[in-house]
Design an enzyme around this catalytic site. Structure first.
Site, PDB file in Angstrom:
ATOM      1  N   SER A  99       0.819  -1.204   0.000  1.00  0.00           N
ATOM      2  CA  SER A  99       0.000   0.000   0.000  1.00  0.00           C
ATOM      3  C   SER A  99       0.861   1.266   0.000  1.00  0.00           C
ATOM      4  CB  SER A  99      -0.944  -0.050   1.215  1.00  0.00           C
ATOM      5  OG  SER A  99      -1.958   0.901   1.101  1.00  0.00           O
ATOM      6  N   HIS A 124      -2.620  -1.776  -4.349  1.00  0.00           N
ATOM      7  CA  HIS A 124      -4.078  -1.669  -4.437  1.00  0.00           C
ATOM      8  C   HIS A 124      -4.465  -0.199  -4.416  1.00  0.00           C
ATOM      9  CE1 HIS A 124      -4.475  -2.031   0.289  1.00  0.00           C
ATOM     10  NE2 HIS A 124      -3.805  -0.969  -0.097  1.00  0.00           N
TER      11      HIS A 124
END
Length: 199
Positions: A99, A124
């Site tokens: 992330s 993501h």
């Protein structure tokens, strides 16, 4: 009358003298650790160290990253400062890099992005809770879309992947092994020894 006890207790692992010794050794080794959740406190600490190491020498700085991510803007701070200082930074993934941690990891040019063999990577789209009046929810949703596009743009630029491919890839959690991260363009080389940084 008893006299006050002026005896200083011996240092124990984790005590201040031991911590200071380790900090000094890490500074001399030009090594930074970014472990755990990325917060504004972590970003401020890393920023201070980057600036101090940059002022000390133009020699490369080794930054080891093992983090699930955290606050996106705190990751932005580290990302931008890595690119701002003059000293080059070697990014070394270990454990997992996910992330917002992947975002700061991508601050280094590809040839300076390494990882240890068992590192896993996660890309993501940004996530966050929304709440409050409908007008505030709409604003938050627009900001999330902007953040998604910005993160995808960084991944595309730093990996050479087409933007539309990255946008599709980050729709859901995309996990990668060290070798898969090399194939994707996140990492230049998987290394096992520090000497390989100079190879």
């Amino acid at each position: 009358m008893d006299t006050p006890d002026t005896h200083t207790p011996p240092s124990t692992p984790g005590s201040e003298p031991r911590a200071s010794y380790l900090e000094e050794k890490a500074f001399k080794a030009r090594t930074l650790l970014v472990f755990g959740t990325i917060t504004d406190t972590v970003a401020a600490d890393v920023a201070r160290r980057l600036i101090a190491l940059d002022a000390e020498s133009a020699e490369p700085i080794d930054m080891l990253v093992s983090s699930p991510g955290g606050h996106l803007e705190s990751g932005d701070t580290i990302h931008d400062l890595v690119r701002f200082i003059s000293a080059p930074v070697n990014m070394i993934g270990t454990g997992w890099v996910g992330s917002a941690a992947t975002h700061l990891y991508l601050a280094a040019p590809r040839e300076r992005r390494f990882c240890l063999p068992n590192t896993r990577f996660l890309i993501h789209q940004p996530s966050g809770g929304t709440g409050g009046p409908a007008s505030d929810i709409a604003i938050q949703a627009r900001e999330m879309v902007k953040a998604r596009e910005r993160i995808a743009g960084t991944i595309a630029r730093q990996t050479g992947k087409p933007l539309e491919v990255v946008l599709a890839d980050i729709e859901r959690d995309r996990w990668m092994s060290a070798e898969e991260a090399v194939d994707y363009g996140l990492v230049s080389r998987v290394i096992e020894k520090k000497a390989a940084l100079k190879g």
